[in-house]
Design a protein around this motif. Structure first.
Motif, short mmCIF file in Angstrom:
data_model
loop_
_atom_site.label_atom_id
_atom_site.label_comp_id
_atom_site.label_asym_id
_atom_site.label_seq_id
_atom_site.Cartn_x
_atom_site.Cartn_y
_atom_site.Cartn_z
N GLY A 3 0.80 -1.22 0.00
CA GLY A 3 0.00 0.00 0.00
C GLY A 3 0.83 1.27 0.00
N ARG A 4 2.13 1.15 0.24
CA ARG A 4 3.02 2.32 0.17
C ARG A 4 3.40 2.58 -1.27
NH1 ARG A 4 7.35 1.41 5.01
NH2 ARG A 4 5.90 1.77 6.71
N SER A 5 3.83 3.80 -1.55
CA SER A 5 4.25 4.12 -2.91
C SER A 5 5.55 3.39 -3.23
CB SER A 5 4.43 5.62 -3.08
OG SER A 5 5.62 6.06 -2.47
N LEU A 6 5.72 3.08 -4.50
CA LEU A 6 6.96 2.42 -4.93
C LEU A 6 8.18 3.28 -4.62
CD1 LEU A 6 5.84 0.90 -8.34
CD2 LEU A 6 6.29 -0.33 -6.22
N ALA A 7 8.04 4.59 -4.74
CA ALA A 7 9.15 5.48 -4.44
C ALA A 7 9.56 5.38 -2.97
CB ALA A 7 8.78 6.92 -4.80
N ASP A 8 8.57 5.32 -2.07
CA ASP A 8 8.87 5.18 -0.64
C ASP A 8 9.57 3.86 -0.34
OD1 ASP A 8 7.70 7.63 -0.15
OD2 ASP A 8 5.83 6.78 0.63
N VAL A 9 9.07 2.78 -0.93
CA VAL A 9 9.64 1.46 -0.67
C VAL A 9 11.07 1.37 -1.21
CG1 VAL A 9 9.43 -1.02 -1.12
CG2 VAL A 9 7.39 0.33 -0.63
N THR A 10 11.29 1.84 -2.43
CA THR A 10 12.64 1.76 -3.00
C THR A 10 13.61 2.67 -2.26
OG1 THR A 10 12.05 3.36 -4.72
CG2 THR A 10 11.89 1.03 -5.30
N ALA A 11 13.14 3.82 -1.78
CA ALA A 11 14.01 4.71 -1.00
C ALA A 11 14.37 4.06 0.33
CB ALA A 11 13.32 6.05 -0.77
N ARG A 12 13.41 3.44 0.98
CA ARG A 12 13.67 2.77 2.26
C ARG A 12 14.66 1.64 2.10
NH1 ARG A 12 12.85 -1.69 4.58
NH2 ARG A 12 12.46 -1.98 6.78
N GLU A 13 14.46 0.85 1.03
CA GLU A 13 15.32 -0.32 0.81
C GLU A 13 16.61 0.03 0.08
OE1 GLU A 13 13.00 -3.32 -1.17
OE2 GLU A 13 11.70 -3.61 0.56
N GLN A 14 16.69 1.23 -0.46
CA GLN A 14 17.85 1.70 -1.22
C GLN A 14 18.16 0.76 -2.40
OE1 GLN A 14 20.88 2.21 1.76
NE2 GLN A 14 20.06 4.18 2.37
N VAL A 15 17.11 0.41 -3.12
CA VAL A 15 17.22 -0.44 -4.31
C VAL A 15 16.30 0.13 -5.39
CG1 VAL A 15 17.80 -2.55 -3.05
CG2 VAL A 15 15.42 -1.99 -3.45
#
Length: 94
Positions: A3-15
């Motif tokens: 449910g989170r934005s893809l940008a938030d998830v990729t920023a958190r995971e740094q991938v």
């Protein structure tokens, strides 16, 4: 996580691609191509809910752990189902 934005998830995971998507694709590559209708046949609802809850509780969770516990056919459809979540939300959310 779900449910989170893809940008938030990729920023958190740094991938560049969220880990859960990478894990689903790797799982499908290794097991799914033998299965008919991987994106057409519905996944096991309980397994999908359990997997999404585990991901929400612990974003670093290796989804292959639960997928490997499922019957092979159910696991393939559950992994494919997770890849369809952003399309169901009709936006750039995972």
């Amino acid at each position: 996580m779900i449910g989170r934005s893809l940008a938030d998830v990729t920023a958190r995971e740094q991938v560049p691609v969220p880990r859960v998507i990478t894990q689903c694709i790797e799982f499908l590559r290794s097991t799914g191509f033998k299965e008919v209708g991987i994106f057409r046949i519905s996944a096991d609802v309980a397994a999908s809910a359990e997997l999404q809850a585990l991901i929400d509780e612990n974003p670093d969770y290796d989804i292959r752990t639960i997928l490997n516990r499922l019957h092979a056919e159910d696991a393939v459809h559950t992994a494919a189902n997770l890849l369809k979540v952003p399309q169901r939300n009709q936006c750039e959310r995972f």
